[in-house]
Design a protein around this motif. Sequence first.
Motif, PDB file in Angstrom:
ATOM      1  N   THR A   1       0.843  -1.198   0.000  1.00  0.00           N
ATOM      2  CA  THR A   1       0.000   0.000   0.000  1.00  0.00           C
ATOM      3  C   THR A   1       0.881   1.251   0.000  1.00  0.00           C
ATOM      4  N   ASP A   2       0.240   2.412  -0.090  1.00  0.00           N
ATOM      5  CA  ASP A   2       0.975   3.678  -0.084  1.00  0.00           C
ATOM      6  C   ASP A   2       1.660   3.949   1.255  1.00  0.00           C
ATOM      7  N   SER A   3       1.220   3.254   2.306  1.00  0.00           N
ATOM      8  CA  SER A   3       1.803   3.447   3.639  1.00  0.00           C
ATOM      9  C   SER A   3       2.927   2.462   3.922  1.00  0.00           C
ATOM     10  N   ALA A   4       3.415   1.790   2.886  1.00  0.00           N
ATOM     11  CA  ALA A   4       4.368   0.693   3.067  1.00  0.00           C
ATOM     12  C   ALA A   4       5.620   1.104   3.835  1.00  0.00           C
ATOM     13  N   ALA A   5       6.200   2.259   3.520  1.00  0.00           N
ATOM     14  CA  ALA A   5       7.448   2.673   4.167  1.00  0.00           C
ATOM     15  C   ALA A   5       7.250   2.878   5.666  1.00  0.00           C
ATOM     16  N   GLU A   6       6.169   3.525   6.041  1.00  0.00           N
ATOM     17  CA  GLU A   6       5.877   3.754   7.458  1.00  0.00           C
ATOM     18  C   GLU A   6       5.615   2.435   8.175  1.00  0.00           C
ATOM     19  N   ILE A   7       4.838   1.579   7.523  1.00  0.00           N
ATOM     20  CA  ILE A   7       4.503   0.287   8.127  1.00  0.00           C
ATOM     21  C   ILE A   7       5.757  -0.559   8.331  1.00  0.00           C
ATOM     22  N   LYS A   8       6.632  -0.555   7.330  1.00  0.00           N
ATOM     23  CA  LYS A   8       7.854  -1.363   7.444  1.00  0.00           C
ATOM     24  C   LYS A   8       8.726  -0.876   8.598  1.00  0.00           C
ATOM     25  N   ALA A   9       8.877   0.426   8.734  1.00  0.00           N
ATOM     26  CA  ALA A   9       9.693   0.963   9.821  1.00  0.00           C
ATOM     27  C   ALA A   9       9.129   0.557  11.182  1.00  0.00           C
ATOM     28  N   LEU A  10       7.821   0.659  11.328  1.00  0.00           N
ATOM     29  CA  LEU A  10       7.183   0.281  12.596  1.00  0.00           C
ATOM     30  C   LEU A  10       7.272  -1.230  12.830  1.00  0.00           C
ATOM     31  N   SER A  11       7.111  -1.990  11.755  1.00  0.00           N
ATOM     32  CA  SER A  11       7.184  -3.448  11.861  1.00  0.00           C
ATOM     33  C   SER A  11       8.591  -3.895  12.256  1.00  0.00           C
ATOM     34  N   ASP A  12       9.593  -3.318  11.613  1.00  0.00           N
ATOM     35  CA  ASP A  12      10.973  -3.659  11.955  1.00  0.00           C
ATOM     36  C   ASP A  12      11.264  -3.334  13.414  1.00  0.00           C
ATOM     37  N   ALA A  13      10.776  -2.195  13.867  1.00  0.00           N
ATOM     38  CA  ALA A  13      10.983  -1.807  15.266  1.00  0.00           C
ATOM     39  C   ALA A  13      10.270  -2.774  16.214  1.00  0.00           C
ATOM     40  N   GLY A  14       9.084  -3.202  15.822  1.00  0.00           N
ATOM     41  CA  GLY A  14       8.345  -4.155  16.643  1.00  0.00           C
ATOM     42  C   GLY A  14       9.053  -5.483  16.770  1.00  0.00           C
ATOM     43  N   HIS A  15       9.607  -5.959  15.652  1.00  0.00           N
ATOM     44  CA  HIS A  15      10.374  -7.206  15.691  1.00  0.00           C
ATOM     45  C   HIS A  15      11.600  -7.079  16.593  1.00  0.00           C
ATOM     46  N   ARG A  16      12.277  -5.938  16.509  1.00  0.00           N
ATOM     47  CA  ARG A  16      13.461  -5.726  17.335  1.00  0.00           C
ATOM     48  C   ARG A  16      13.098  -5.691  18.825  1.00  0.00           C
ATOM     49  N   ALA A  17      11.937  -5.136  19.132  1.00  0.00           N
ATOM     50  CA  ALA A  17      11.492  -5.101  20.526  1.00  0.00           C
ATOM     51  C   ALA A  17      11.265  -6.517  21.059  1.00  0.00           C
ATOM     52  N   ILE A  18      10.686  -7.362  20.223  1.00  0.00           N
ATOM     53  CA  ILE A  18      10.483  -8.756  20.617  1.00  0.00           C
ATOM     54  C   ILE A  18      11.827  -9.433  20.849  1.00  0.00           C
ATOM     55  N   LEU A  19      12.763  -9.231  19.911  1.00  0.00           N
ATOM     56  CA  LEU A  19      14.071  -9.877  20.045  1.00  0.00           C
ATOM     57  C   LEU A  19      14.814  -9.381  21.282  1.00  0.00           C
ATOM     58  N   ARG A  20      14.752  -8.082  21.565  1.00  0.00           N
ATOM     59  CA  ARG A  20      15.427  -7.562  22.765  1.00  0.00           C
ATOM     60  C   ARG A  20      14.884  -8.216  24.029  1.00  0.00           C
ATOM     61  N   ALA A  21      13.574  -8.411  24.069  1.00  0.00           N
ATOM     62  CA  ALA A  21      12.969  -9.056  25.236  1.00  0.00           C
ATOM     63  C   ALA A  21      13.425 -10.500  25.357  1.00  0.00           C
ATOM     64  N   LEU A  22      13.536 -11.183  24.216  1.00  0.00           N
ATOM     65  CA  LEU A  22      14.030 -12.558  24.236  1.00  0.00           C
ATOM     66  C   LEU A  22      15.488 -12.592  24.685  1.00  0.00           C
ATOM     67  N   GLN A  23      16.287 -11.657  24.202  1.00  0.00           N
ATOM     68  CA  GLN A  23      17.694 -11.598  24.591  1.00  0.00           C
ATOM     69  C   GLN A  23      17.850 -11.342  26.085  1.00  0.00           C
ATOM     70  N   SER A  24      16.905 -10.594  26.660  1.00  0.00           N
ATOM     71  CA  SER A  24      16.925 -10.311  28.098  1.00  0.00           C
ATOM     72  C   SER A  24      16.303 -11.430  28.919  1.00  0.00           C
ATOM     73  N   ARG A  25      15.783 -12.447  28.224  1.00  0.00           N
ATOM     74  CA  ARG A  25      15.070 -13.546  28.900  1.00  0.00           C
ATOM     75  C   ARG A  25      13.961 -12.998  29.802  1.00  0.00           C
ATOM     76  N   ASP A  26      13.218 -12.019  29.273  1.00  0.00           N
ATOM     77  CA  ASP A  26      12.169 -11.337  30.039  1.00  0.00           C
ATOM     78  C   ASP A  26      10.801 -11.723  29.473  1.00  0.00           C
ATOM     79  N   PRO A  27      10.112 -12.700  30.082  1.00  0.00           N
ATOM     80  CA  PRO A  27       8.817 -13.150  29.564  1.00  0.00           C
ATOM     81  C   PRO A  27       7.759 -12.054  29.510  1.00  0.00           C
ATOM     82  N   VAL A  28       7.741 -11.167  30.502  1.00  0.00           N
ATOM     83  CA  VAL A  28       6.729 -10.103  30.532  1.00  0.00           C
ATOM     84  C   VAL A  28       6.949  -9.134  29.379  1.00  0.00           C
ATOM     85  N   ALA A  29       8.206  -8.723  29.189  1.00  0.00           N
ATOM     86  CA  ALA A  29       8.503  -7.800  28.088  1.00  0.00           C
ATOM     87  C   ALA A  29       8.257  -8.454  26.737  1.00  0.00           C
TER      88      ALA A  29
END
Length: 231
Positions: free
Chosen positions: A175-203
């Motif tokens: 869609t026309d919002s692809a660039a914005e969506i991708k940036a937010l999606s990439d950030a969301g994935h990184r947030a998940i990975l950081r929580a996994l790296q911290s072994r933090d189930p709540v995060a």
Amino acid sequence: MSALDTALHGLRSLIADGTLRPGDRLPSEGELCEQLGVSRGSLREAIRMLAALGVLETRHGSGSYVGDLNAADLIGSLSLTVGLLPLDAILELYELRRALEAHASSLAAARVDDGVLLELDALLAEMEASQDDDEHSRLDHLFHMRIAEIAGNSALASLLAVFRARSRAYRIFRTDSAAEIKALSDAGHRAILRALQSRDPVAASAAAAGHVAQTEYWLRRLQPDAVGLTD
């Protein structure tokens, strides 16, 4: 109740009450028709339907057998129907998917090892670098399903795979919002990975739930058409 419903109900009852167990061969058509009070045509159709769902297994020249009744396999058969759902119906499932993804990520945070973390990091690096929608979709799916696998519950992973498979048909990155969506999606994935790296189930749970909610938001806003999947 139709004759087909009677046959289905009868076969299901025989399996549910343990009369027929996983691996057992079904009695002859004549015996089952007499026992269930249905015609051979209705019985055969019921057997075909249960075979399509993975409950029964038909072996050429040998007959029909009760399947393994493995939870993950039976849940996987839901793809036959979930794969037909329009976007409005898929969106109804997102509340459930948020809870499942959050739970899977929480479990994974307690079980992940360094090798898998490196694997997930590499997947995200590929995803962040990719500008191809099909490739992004493939890598995104691998990332989330790897987390579900680490969670250690095959039934949970199977249900997520069913939900995700249909969701992937609705491409918000086209869609026309692809660039914005991708940036937010990439950030969301990184947030998940950081929580996994911290072994933090709540995060990890919060990051996954937020990521799914974000996708749901864009789907509701953009209402994309379904497209065919390449893998």
